[in-house]
Enzyme design. Structure first.
Site, mmCIF file in Angstrom:
data_model
loop_
_atom_site.group_PDB
_atom_site.id
_atom_site.type_symbol
_atom_site.label_atom_id
_atom_site.label_comp_id
_atom_site.label_asym_id
_atom_site.label_seq_id
_atom_site.Cartn_x
_atom_site.Cartn_y
_atom_site.Cartn_z
ATOM 1 N N HIS A 99 12.865 -3.133 2.151
ATOM 2 C CA HIS A 99 12.164 -1.814 2.626
ATOM 3 C C HIS A 99 12.991 -0.606 2.060
ATOM 4 C CE1 HIS A 99 9.159 -3.683 5.003
ATOM 5 N NE2 HIS A 99 10.213 -4.470 5.436
ATOM 6 N N ARG A 155 7.371 0.065 13.475
ATOM 7 C CA ARG A 155 7.828 -0.522 12.217
ATOM 8 C C ARG A 155 9.137 -1.293 12.527
ATOM 9 N NH1 ARG A 155 5.719 3.152 8.285
ATOM 10 N NH2 ARG A 155 5.088 5.135 9.405
ATOM 11 N N PRO A 185 0.658 -1.297 0.035
ATOM 12 C CA PRO A 185 -0.079 0.077 0.059
ATOM 13 C C PRO A 185 0.931 1.308 0.102
ATOM 14 C CG PRO A 185 -0.128 -1.147 1.931
ATOM 15 C CD PRO A 185 0.469 -2.025 1.130
ATOM 16 N N ASN A 186 0.239 2.173 -0.857
ATOM 17 C CA ASN A 186 0.779 3.620 -0.906
ATOM 18 C C ASN A 186 2.223 3.565 -1.646
ATOM 19 O OD1 ASN A 186 -1.008 4.879 0.376
ATOM 20 N ND2 ASN A 186 -0.473 3.676 2.480
ATOM 21 N N ASN A 211 8.110 -5.712 -1.013
ATOM 22 C CA ASN A 211 7.834 -4.694 0.086
ATOM 23 C C ASN A 211 6.425 -4.728 0.352
ATOM 24 O OD1 ASN A 211 7.623 -2.270 1.549
ATOM 25 N ND2 ASN A 211 9.272 -1.183 0.039
ATOM 26 N N ARG A 268 13.032 4.197 12.797
ATOM 27 C CA ARG A 268 11.779 4.747 12.419
ATOM 28 C C ARG A 268 11.059 4.407 13.798
ATOM 29 N NH1 ARG A 268 9.363 4.664 6.694
ATOM 30 N NH2 ARG A 268 8.403 6.272 7.626
ATOM 31 N N GLU A 320 12.324 -10.060 1.492
ATOM 32 C CA GLU A 320 11.923 -8.677 1.976
ATOM 33 C C GLU A 320 12.546 -7.586 2.001
ATOM 34 O OE1 GLU A 320 10.886 -9.307 6.234
ATOM 35 O OE2 GLU A 320 10.158 -7.023 6.362
ATOM 36 N N ALA A 349 3.183 -0.875 4.702
ATOM 37 C CA ALA A 349 2.644 -1.131 6.076
ATOM 38 C C ALA A 349 2.118 -2.306 6.633
ATOM 39 C CB ALA A 349 1.390 0.045 6.152
ATOM 40 N N TYR A 359 11.168 9.003 0.911
ATOM 41 C CA TYR A 359 10.993 7.918 0.201
ATOM 42 C C TYR A 359 11.680 8.189 -1.377
ATOM 43 C CZ TYR A 359 7.794 5.947 3.531
ATOM 44 O OH TYR A 359 7.461 5.411 4.500
ATOM 45 N N ARG A 414 4.861 12.089 -3.272
ATOM 46 C CA ARG A 414 4.649 12.439 -1.971
ATOM 47 C C ARG A 414 6.008 12.135 -1.055
ATOM 48 N NH1 ARG A 414 0.743 14.277 -4.378
ATOM 49 N NH2 ARG A 414 -1.195 14.184 -3.867
HETATM 50 O O1 CA2 Z 1 10.415 1.775 3.759
HETATM 51 C C1 CA2 Z 1 9.781 1.171 3.301
HETATM 52 O O2 CA2 Z 1 9.963 0.492 2.281
HETATM 53 C C2 CA2 Z 1 8.421 0.944 3.950
HETATM 54 O O3 CA2 Z 1 8.121 -0.493 3.465
HETATM 55 C C3 CA2 Z 1 7.648 1.807 3.454
HETATM 56 C C4 CA2 Z 1 5.996 1.907 3.809
HETATM 57 C C5 CA2 Z 1 6.246 1.796 5.447
HETATM 58 O O4 CA2 Z 1 4.863 1.926 6.021
HETATM 59 C C6 CA2 Z 1 7.097 0.982 5.963
HETATM 60 O O5 CA2 Z 1 7.301 1.120 7.263
HETATM 61 C C7 CA2 Z 1 8.353 0.845 5.567
HETATM 62 C C8 CA2 Z 1 5.070 3.142 3.377
HETATM 63 C C9 CA2 Z 1 4.968 3.222 2.013
HETATM 64 C C10 CA2 Z 1 4.346 4.375 1.771
HETATM 65 O O6 CA2 Z 1 5.046 4.935 0.551
HETATM 66 C C11 CA2 Z 1 5.022 6.167 0.271
HETATM 67 C C12 CA2 Z 1 5.459 6.713 -0.610
HETATM 68 C C13 CA2 Z 1 5.438 8.131 -1.048
HETATM 69 C C14 CA2 Z 1 4.399 8.881 -0.202
HETATM 70 C C15 CA2 Z 1 3.619 8.338 0.653
HETATM 71 C C16 CA2 Z 1 3.905 6.955 1.161
#
Ligand code: CA2
Length: 137
Positions: free
Chosen positions: A97, A108, A9-10, A71, A104, A95, A74, A22, A17
């Site tokens: 990230h 997490r 997700p996301n 990946n 963080r 896996e 969340a 990221y 964003r």
């Molecule tokens: O660091 C990572 O790859 C995560 O899997 C990214 C997840 C986060 O919940 C994990 O704890 C770590 C979040 C992905 C959301 O990605 C976004 C990218 C741009 C803007 C907003 C969210």
């Protein structure tokens, strides 16, 4: 060598964003770079914001592909279902990230994926995916 990248997700918002966390590259652009870098690999990419769709994809490719780079975003920290799916297939899963999740928030630091994964790569930005692919070669 047939590998599937699965993003949760996301991650469709990458490059659009929160660039300070990221980065500013979209995953589509990065995926094109990976395809160029690893022409010998049949590389596919799937993203969903829906837990069940991620589980369906893991099961769909999990008995025929050589590897999965996952990946779960969340869902990493919440999904017993995705963790069970990773344990229930034959294809090895790395896996990944983008961020160093251990730097963080405490929530997490928990992963339902790691115990079923072949390995874990985190904190190298998008390069985490590159390193995961290399681990299969
Ligand atoms: O660091 C990572 O790859 C995560 O899997 C990214 C997840 C986060 O919940 C994990 O704890 C770590 C979040 C992905 C959301 O990605 C976004 C990218 C741009 C803007 C907003 C969210």
């Amino acid at each position: 060598m047939k590998l599937m990248i699965i993003n949760g997700p996301n991650l469709n918002l990458l490059g659009k964003r929160e660039p300070e966390v990221y980065g500013s590259t979209t995953f589509e652009d990065y995926f094109a770079q990976l395809q160029q870098k690893f022409p010998e690999v049949e590389l596919e990419y799937f993203q969903s914001n829906i837990e069940g769709e991620l589980i369906d994809k893991i099961q769909e490719v999990g008995f025929s592909y050589d590897g999965i780079v996952l990946n779960a975003a969340a869902y990493t920290h919440t999904s017993v279902g995705i963790g069970d799916a990773v344990k229930g297939i034959e294809t090895p899963v790395i896996e990944v990230h983008i961020s160093n999740t251990f730097k963080r928030e405490d929530f997490r630091h928990v992963s339902y994926i790691s115990s079923g994964a072949k390995g874990v790569i985190l904190g190298f930005g998008l390069q985490s995916y590159d390193l995961a692919i290399q681990s299969f070669l």
